[in-house]
Design a protein around this motif. Structure first.
Motif, PDB file in Angstrom:
ATOM      1  N   GLN A 167      68.240  26.178 -23.615  1.00  0.00           N
ATOM      2  CA  GLN A 167      67.128  25.263 -23.375  1.00  0.00           C
ATOM      3  C   GLN A 167      66.483  25.597 -22.026  1.00  0.00           C
ATOM      4  O   GLN A 167      67.143  26.081 -21.115  1.00  0.00           O
ATOM      5  CB  GLN A 167      67.615  23.807 -23.376  1.00  0.00           C
ATOM      6  CG  GLN A 167      68.429  23.410 -24.595  1.00  0.00           C
ATOM      7  CD  GLN A 167      67.693  23.673 -25.901  1.00  0.00           C
ATOM      8  OE1 GLN A 167      66.586  23.223 -26.104  1.00  0.00           O
ATOM      9  NE2 GLN A 167      68.340  24.424 -26.797  1.00  0.00           N
ATOM     10  N   GLY A 168      65.227  25.321 -21.889  1.00  0.00           N
ATOM     11  CA  GLY A 168      64.519  25.639 -20.653  1.00  0.00           C
ATOM     12  C   GLY A 168      65.039  24.846 -19.465  1.00  0.00           C
ATOM     13  O   GLY A 168      65.260  23.643 -19.560  1.00  0.00           O
ATOM     14  N   ASN A 169      65.234  25.546 -18.326  1.00  0.00           N
ATOM     15  CA  ASN A 169      65.678  24.915 -17.075  1.00  0.00           C
ATOM     16  C   ASN A 169      66.943  24.069 -17.270  1.00  0.00           C
ATOM     17  O   ASN A 169      67.041  22.958 -16.757  1.00  0.00           O
ATOM     18  CB  ASN A 169      64.570  24.031 -16.491  1.00  0.00           C
ATOM     19  CG  ASN A 169      63.329  24.828 -16.145  1.00  0.00           C
ATOM     20  OD1 ASN A 169      63.417  25.923 -15.599  1.00  0.00           O
ATOM     21  ND2 ASN A 169      62.162  24.284 -16.474  1.00  0.00           N
ATOM     22  N   THR A 170      67.876  24.589 -18.034  1.00  0.00           N
ATOM     23  CA  THR A 170      69.122  23.871 -18.330  1.00  0.00           C
ATOM     24  C   THR A 170      70.319  24.793 -18.141  1.00  0.00           C
ATOM     25  O   THR A 170      70.287  25.957 -18.547  1.00  0.00           O
ATOM     26  CB  THR A 170      69.115  23.322 -19.768  1.00  0.00           C
ATOM     27  OG1 THR A 170      67.999  22.449 -19.937  1.00  0.00           O
ATOM     28  CG2 THR A 170      70.391  22.556 -20.065  1.00  0.00           C
ATOM     29  N   VAL A 171      71.368  24.256 -17.513  1.00  0.00           N
ATOM     30  CA  VAL A 171      72.609  25.021 -17.297  1.00  0.00           C
ATOM     31  C   VAL A 171      73.778  24.144 -17.713  1.00  0.00           C
ATOM     32  O   VAL A 171      73.833  22.964 -17.379  1.00  0.00           O
ATOM     33  CB  VAL A 171      72.772  25.430 -15.817  1.00  0.00           C
ATOM     34  CG1 VAL A 171      74.102  26.147 -15.617  1.00  0.00           C
ATOM     35  CG2 VAL A 171      71.628  26.317 -15.361  1.00  0.00           C
ATOM     36  N   CYS A 172      74.724  24.725 -18.458  1.00  0.00           N
ATOM     37  CA  CYS A 172      75.905  23.987 -18.897  1.00  0.00           C
ATOM     38  C   CYS A 172      77.157  24.822 -18.641  1.00  0.00           C
ATOM     39  O   CYS A 172      77.164  26.034 -18.860  1.00  0.00           O
ATOM     40  CB  CYS A 172      75.799  23.654 -20.383  1.00  0.00           C
ATOM     41  SG  CYS A 172      77.278  22.846 -21.059  1.00  0.00           S
ATOM     42  N   ILE A 183      67.900  15.742 -22.089  1.00  0.00           N
ATOM     43  CA  ILE A 183      68.517  16.520 -23.171  1.00  0.00           C
ATOM     44  C   ILE A 183      69.569  15.732 -23.951  1.00  0.00           C
ATOM     45  O   ILE A 183      70.266  16.300 -24.793  1.00  0.00           O
ATOM     46  CB  ILE A 183      69.127  17.823 -22.596  1.00  0.00           C
ATOM     47  CG1 ILE A 183      69.879  17.572 -21.283  1.00  0.00           C
ATOM     48  CG2 ILE A 183      68.070  18.867 -22.378  1.00  0.00           C
ATOM     49  CD1 ILE A 183      71.185  16.973 -21.436  1.00  0.00           C
ATOM     50  N   LYS A 184      69.720  14.457 -23.667  1.00  0.00           N
ATOM     51  CA  LYS A 184      70.786  13.675 -24.300  1.00  0.00           C
ATOM     52  C   LYS A 184      70.704  13.723 -25.822  1.00  0.00           C
ATOM     53  O   LYS A 184      71.699  14.012 -26.511  1.00  0.00           O
ATOM     54  CB  LYS A 184      70.727  12.220 -23.834  1.00  0.00           C
ATOM     55  CG  LYS A 184      71.110  12.013 -22.384  1.00  0.00           C
ATOM     56  CD  LYS A 184      71.079  10.533 -22.055  1.00  0.00           C
ATOM     57  CE  LYS A 184      71.439  10.283 -20.605  1.00  0.00           C
ATOM     58  NZ  LYS A 184      71.422   8.834 -20.268  1.00  0.00           N
ATOM     59  N   ASP A 185      69.524  13.428 -26.367  1.00  0.00           N
ATOM     60  CA  ASP A 185      69.382  13.351 -27.827  1.00  0.00           C
ATOM     61  C   ASP A 185      69.594  14.708 -28.493  1.00  0.00           C
ATOM     62  O   ASP A 185      70.277  14.809 -29.516  1.00  0.00           O
ATOM     63  CB  ASP A 185      67.998  12.808 -28.194  1.00  0.00           C
ATOM     64  CG  ASP A 185      67.846  11.346 -27.825  1.00  0.00           C
ATOM     65  OD1 ASP A 185      68.877  10.667 -27.659  1.00  0.00           O
ATOM     66  OD2 ASP A 185      66.688  10.885 -27.688  1.00  0.00           O
ATOM     67  N   SER A 186      69.003  15.760 -27.922  1.00  0.00           N
ATOM     68  CA  SER A 186      69.109  17.089 -28.533  1.00  0.00           C
ATOM     69  C   SER A 186      70.553  17.594 -28.503  1.00  0.00           C
ATOM     70  O   SER A 186      71.035  18.199 -29.474  1.00  0.00           O
ATOM     71  CB  SER A 186      68.190  18.087 -27.823  1.00  0.00           C
ATOM     72  OG  SER A 186      68.524  18.196 -26.448  1.00  0.00           O
ATOM     73  N   VAL A 187      71.276  17.315 -27.399  1.00  0.00           N
ATOM     74  CA  VAL A 187      72.676  17.748 -27.289  1.00  0.00           C
ATOM     75  C   VAL A 187      73.539  16.974 -28.285  1.00  0.00           C
ATOM     76  O   VAL A 187      74.392  17.549 -28.974  1.00  0.00           O
ATOM     77  CB  VAL A 187      73.202  17.548 -25.851  1.00  0.00           C
ATOM     78  CG1 VAL A 187      74.713  17.773 -25.787  1.00  0.00           C
ATOM     79  CG2 VAL A 187      72.493  18.502 -24.899  1.00  0.00           C
ATOM     80  N   SER A 188      73.320  15.662 -28.377  1.00  0.00           N
ATOM     81  CA  SER A 188      74.098  14.840 -29.313  1.00  0.00           C
ATOM     82  C   SER A 188      73.854  15.269 -30.763  1.00  0.00           C
ATOM     83  O   SER A 188      74.786  15.334 -31.569  1.00  0.00           O
ATOM     84  CB  SER A 188      73.727  13.364 -29.136  1.00  0.00           C
ATOM     85  OG  SER A 188      74.057  12.919 -27.836  1.00  0.00           O
ATOM     86  N   LYS A 189      72.592  15.577 -31.090  1.00  0.00           N
ATOM     87  CA  LYS A 189      72.248  15.989 -32.452  1.00  0.00           C
ATOM     88  C   LYS A 189      72.901  17.325 -32.797  1.00  0.00           C
ATOM     89  O   LYS A 189      73.467  17.487 -33.879  1.00  0.00           O
ATOM     90  CB  LYS A 189      70.723  16.103 -32.575  1.00  0.00           C
ATOM     91  CG  LYS A 189      70.237  16.428 -33.975  1.00  0.00           C
ATOM     92  CD  LYS A 189      68.716  16.450 -34.040  1.00  0.00           C
ATOM     93  CE  LYS A 189      68.229  16.799 -35.444  1.00  0.00           C
ATOM     94  NZ  LYS A 189      66.750  16.829 -35.500  1.00  0.00           N
ATOM     95  N   LYS A 190      72.843  18.284 -31.867  1.00  0.00           N
ATOM     96  CA  LYS A 190      73.457  19.594 -32.107  1.00  0.00           C
ATOM     97  C   LYS A 190      74.973  19.454 -32.225  1.00  0.00           C
ATOM     98  O   LYS A 190      75.607  20.106 -33.081  1.00  0.00           O
ATOM     99  CB  LYS A 190      73.101  20.529 -30.946  1.00  0.00           C
ATOM    100  CG  LYS A 190      73.707  21.930 -31.063  1.00  0.00           C
ATOM    101  CD  LYS A 190      73.181  22.677 -32.279  1.00  0.00           C
ATOM    102  CE  LYS A 190      73.733  24.088 -32.334  1.00  0.00           C
ATOM    103  NZ  LYS A 190      73.251  24.832 -33.537  1.00  0.00           N
ATOM    104  N   ALA A 191      75.562  18.610 -31.394  1.00  0.00           N
ATOM    105  CA  ALA A 191      77.017  18.409 -31.427  1.00  0.00           C
ATOM    106  C   ALA A 191      77.457  17.857 -32.779  1.00  0.00           C
ATOM    107  O   ALA A 191      78.476  18.289 -33.341  1.00  0.00           O
ATOM    108  CB  ALA A 191      77.444  17.474 -30.304  1.00  0.00           C
ATOM    109  N   LEU A 192      76.693  16.898 -33.325  1.00  0.00           N
ATOM    110  CA  LEU A 192      77.030  16.333 -34.642  1.00  0.00           C
ATOM    111  C   LEU A 192      76.981  17.402 -35.725  1.00  0.00           C
ATOM    112  O   LEU A 192      77.795  17.403 -36.652  1.00  0.00           O
ATOM    113  CB  LEU A 192      76.080  15.183 -34.978  1.00  0.00           C
ATOM    114  CG  LEU A 192      76.327  13.872 -34.225  1.00  0.00           C
ATOM    115  CD1 LEU A 192      75.230  12.857 -34.538  1.00  0.00           C
ATOM    116  CD2 LEU A 192      77.704  13.289 -34.590  1.00  0.00           C
TER     117      LEU A 192
END
Length: 418
Positions: free
Chosen positions: A86-91, A254-263
């Motif tokens: 994702q743009g400008n995102t680090v995990c 990014i909360k919603d997109s991360v939660s959706k991908k995790a599901l």
């Protein structure tokens, strides 16, 4: 005057003992309450200092469950890869665990160091084990400190590729830069080779003995830092251990997109910003602090009332003694000052006992981060609070007895005695 004060204390041993006990109990509870309160604020400051990015843009992932444990390692890897795309995102994530290095198993100096560091801990009976923090190199972009992703790139040497490893400064006399360490007795990392690239800098502000989130048992000075190997990144057991230690920095929500991908990957999780995490932490902690504060205040009030009652009775019963002392040239002002200094000395002694007890209570904690945070707070803010409390308590306790003494007429005392 001091001779009269100590003489009076000796002749009134039971009263002195009672005041010492009451004052010590009150000061111990007050010190613990103050230290817990101020130390929590120190802890919060440490959390804020740990991250180099704004706290409202730094997130923590907490996983509640995974549908398939056996494939969860791959799912975690895919999720982190998705987030980093994702743009400008680090995990990144980390895991702290015990490991064995073949080259250190027969090193008596290394084992002796561990015996001292692990005393009373989970590893006390296994001093040959090494505490290692394995991590995704991306997480270094989130943390304050001098270490970066570039410091953990694979090292080519003599035709072999090694993963870099940073050793705590406690091991400087045991190993050297360039030493090769091979992990053994581990079904996952068997045979993985690391090379000591350097020793950790003194100003390293990572998940160490100052870590206010995980509160580890031993200091970063006695740990090893190494990146996840290729197999670690998809190993289910390893990645499950990173739960609660996965962090994200993003300029986007990014909360919603991360939660959706995790599901989609069979992972149920919660994404919380560090700022929200701190607010919830404060709210939970305040409930405990309020109870501690209430108990300390109740004990302090009861102790003060008991001491005031004791002193008032003493002042009333010692009229004869005061008359004799005045007849021999002691002024009423000297008698009042003598009483004030006596109570001040007793409270200072009680304060010293309370401080010593509190210090060793925190110093004997097995968690080094707990020691650092709380002892630092005890010796600074709490100590100042104790001094103020001693002065305040002495003033309150002496108010009524001194008023009674001040109303005595010296001539009447002498006449009554004669």
């Amino acid at each position: 005057m001091m001779r009269n004060i100590f003489s009076s204390m000796w002749h009134n041993k039971l009263q002195v003992l009672l005041i010492l006990i009451l004052s010590t109990i009150a000061f111990v509870l007050a010190l613990l309450t103050l230290t817990n309160s101020f130390a929590f604020n120190t802890q919060i400051s440490m959390v804020e200092d740990m991250f180099s990015s704004p706290l409202d843009k730094t997130y923590r992932i907490d996983v509640s469950c995974t549908e398939n444990f056996d494939t969860s390692g791959v799912a975690f890897a895919e999720l982190k890869e998705f987030i980093n795309q994702q743009g400008n995102t680090v995990c990144g994530a980390y895991d702290q665990t015990g490991a064995y290095f073949d080259e250190l198993q027969g090193n008596q100096e290394y084992i002796a160091l561990n015996q001292k560091a692990y005393a009373g801990t989970l590893y006390a009976d296994n001093p040959s084990i090494a505490e290692v923090i394995f991590f995704d190199t991306e997480i270094l972009n989130l943390m304050s400190g001098r270490l970066s992703q570039e410091d953990f790139q694979p090292v080519e040497q003599n035709g072999e590729t090694y993963l870099p490893l940073y050793a705590g400064k406690d091991f400087k006399g045991v190993m050297s830069v360039g030493d090769v360490l091979t992990i053994s007795r581990d079904n996952i990392r068997n045979g993985t080779k690391y090379i000591v690239k350097d020793f950790l800098p003194d100003d390293a502000k990572w998940f160490d003995d100052s870590d206010p989130i995980t509160m580890p048992v031993t200091s970063l000075n006695h740990k090893f830092l190494a990146p996840f190997s290729k197999i670690d990144k998809t190993d289910s057991m390893t990645q499950q251990s990173t739960v609660g230690k996965i962090f994200i920095v993003s300029d986007n929500d990014i909360k919603d997109s991360v939660s959706k991908k995790a599901l989609q990957l069979g992972i149920k999780l919660r994404v919380t910003s560090i700022s929200d995490f701190i607010e919830q932490w404060k709210e939970d902690n305040n409930q405990i602090l309020k109870l501690n504060f209430f108990l300390a205040v109740v004990v302090l009030i009861c102790s003060a009332i008991s001491m005031i009652s004791t002193l008032c009775v003493t002042v009333l019963l010692k009229k004869k003694e005061y008359g004799i002392r005045i007849a021999f040239g002691t002024t009423k002002r000297q008698i009042i000052l003598s009483l004030c200094f006596e109570i001040l000395i007793l409270n200072v002694i009680a304060g010293a006992i309370a401080f010593t007890y509190s210090y060793f209570k925190y110093a004997n904690s097995l968690i080094s981060s707990f020691q650092e945070i709380y002892i630092k707070t005890l010796c600074s803010t709490s100590l100042i609070g104790l001094i103020v409390l001693i002065i305040f308590l002495v003033a309150i306790v002496l108010l009524i007895p001194v008023v009674i003494l001040a109303r005595y007429n010296p001539a009447e005392l002498v006449k009554e005695e004669s």
